[in-house]
Design an enzyme around this catalytic site. Sequence first.
Site, mmCIF file in Angstrom:
data_model
loop_
_atom_site.group_PDB
_atom_site.id
_atom_site.type_symbol
_atom_site.label_atom_id
_atom_site.label_comp_id
_atom_site.label_asym_id
_atom_site.label_seq_id
_atom_site.Cartn_x
_atom_site.Cartn_y
_atom_site.Cartn_z
ATOM 1 N N ASN A 12 3.047 -0.441 -34.438
ATOM 2 C CA ASN A 12 4.270 -1.224 -34.271
ATOM 3 C C ASN A 12 5.050 -0.673 -33.072
ATOM 4 O OD1 ASN A 12 7.108 -1.865 -34.495
ATOM 5 N ND2 ASN A 12 6.701 -2.655 -36.541
ATOM 6 N N HIS A 15 10.091 0.050 -31.446
ATOM 7 C CA HIS A 15 11.069 1.045 -31.003
ATOM 8 C C HIS A 15 10.854 1.508 -29.572
ATOM 9 C CE1 HIS A 15 13.065 0.559 -34.677
ATOM 10 N NE2 HIS A 15 11.965 0.814 -35.357
ATOM 11 N N HIS A 48 8.120 -6.948 -34.392
ATOM 12 C CA HIS A 48 9.072 -7.687 -35.235
ATOM 13 C C HIS A 48 10.116 -8.332 -34.337
ATOM 14 C CE1 HIS A 48 12.093 -7.401 -38.865
ATOM 15 N NE2 HIS A 48 11.928 -8.638 -38.430
ATOM 16 N N ARG A 50 13.299 -9.851 -34.374
ATOM 17 C CA ARG A 50 14.410 -9.985 -35.321
ATOM 18 C C ARG A 50 15.339 -11.104 -34.896
ATOM 19 N NH1 ARG A 50 15.161 -5.457 -38.881
ATOM 20 N NH2 ARG A 50 17.085 -6.565 -39.363
ATOM 21 N N ARG A 54 17.412 -7.229 -31.717
ATOM 22 C CA ARG A 54 17.896 -5.876 -31.398
ATOM 23 C C ARG A 54 16.847 -5.025 -30.690
ATOM 24 N NH1 ARG A 54 18.335 -3.445 -37.472
ATOM 25 N NH2 ARG A 54 19.683 -5.234 -37.659
ATOM 26 N N GLU A 75 5.856 -9.825 -37.007
ATOM 27 C CA GLU A 75 6.713 -9.721 -38.191
ATOM 28 C C GLU A 75 7.905 -10.630 -37.985
ATOM 29 O OE1 GLU A 75 5.833 -5.061 -39.363
ATOM 30 O OE2 GLU A 75 7.821 -5.660 -38.678
ATOM 31 N N THR A 106 15.542 -4.828 -54.707
ATOM 32 C CA THR A 106 16.331 -3.586 -54.780
ATOM 33 C C THR A 106 15.782 -2.516 -53.843
ATOM 34 O OG1 THR A 106 15.157 -3.436 -56.870
ATOM 35 C CG2 THR A 106 17.554 -3.490 -56.973
ATOM 36 N N GLU A 156 1.490 -6.915 -47.650
ATOM 37 C CA GLU A 156 1.716 -5.577 -47.113
ATOM 38 C C GLU A 156 2.642 -4.853 -48.077
ATOM 39 O OE1 GLU A 156 1.967 -4.989 -42.973
ATOM 40 O OE2 GLU A 156 3.394 -3.328 -43.129
ATOM 41 N N HIS A 200 5.625 1.170 -43.540
ATOM 42 C CA HIS A 200 7.048 1.511 -43.456
ATOM 43 C C HIS A 200 7.267 2.997 -43.729
ATOM 44 C CE1 HIS A 200 11.238 0.274 -42.858
ATOM 45 N NE2 HIS A 200 11.457 1.408 -43.489
#
Length: 250
Positions: A12, A15, A48, A50, A54, A75, A106, A156, A200
Amino acid sequence: MSMSRRLRLGVNIDHVATIRNARGGTHPDPVRAALLAAAAGADGITAHLREDRRHISDDDIARLSHEIVLPLNLEMAATAEMLAIAVRHRPHAACIVPEKREEVTTEGGLDVRRGADRLAPTVAALQDAGIRVSLFIEPNPEDLDAAKGLGAPVVELHTGAFCEAWGRDSAGEDAQRELRRLQDAAAHAAALGLECHAGHGIGFDTVAPVAAIPTIVELNIGHFLVGEAIFVGFEAAIWRMRALMDRASA
Ligand code: PXP
């Protein structure tokens, strides 16, 4: 599981874009990172897009679609805007992830049970476009059953709770309980005929127990690799992750 099992590594690159965006220019380029990841042994690239853009931008997705050879896993939130982008670029795969509070369970996976009616049209439209759909869910049997009901071929499993507990104390009760949840969920996924991925928060310290779960066939890893690249370089970080995965899954 046969000896020939090769656990896939999806890198991924979000970042890399986070760092680029800190200054608003073009460096470091996530497409360059994707090409480097391929050379270092990645089997796929995950990004991803978003809703708030971002990190990854629309232009990054367009460039990744054209310039990389590895399969792209997009993603995305289950929104009309993201669906249109996915259908336009037709990535190999799309992983539907939660972005807004009300879409999240949650612990952090998609709320596939309460959100099924809202997710179903997106799953169907992506599949109609020939895109392999996965659902990012918590490792529990109820969410796996709901994912199966939605008709997605892939899930996933969210490894965030496991990685956090294992990082605190790998011998502790929480870590062992979270590991069992992942193991049980991966077995349940296989029994349902679902292809099982995980991701993750995975790092060098947490990858082995996840990679050792026999019915998990792909790990998606980002933040740790980009962080580790600061110290050892992106290729070296990926090589080491690849080696740890191969050893644990052999
Ligand atoms: N898998 C999914 C579905 C994700 O949304 C992410 C990013 O949050 C990852 C894997 C990679 O997580 P990380 O960057 O913590 O390795």
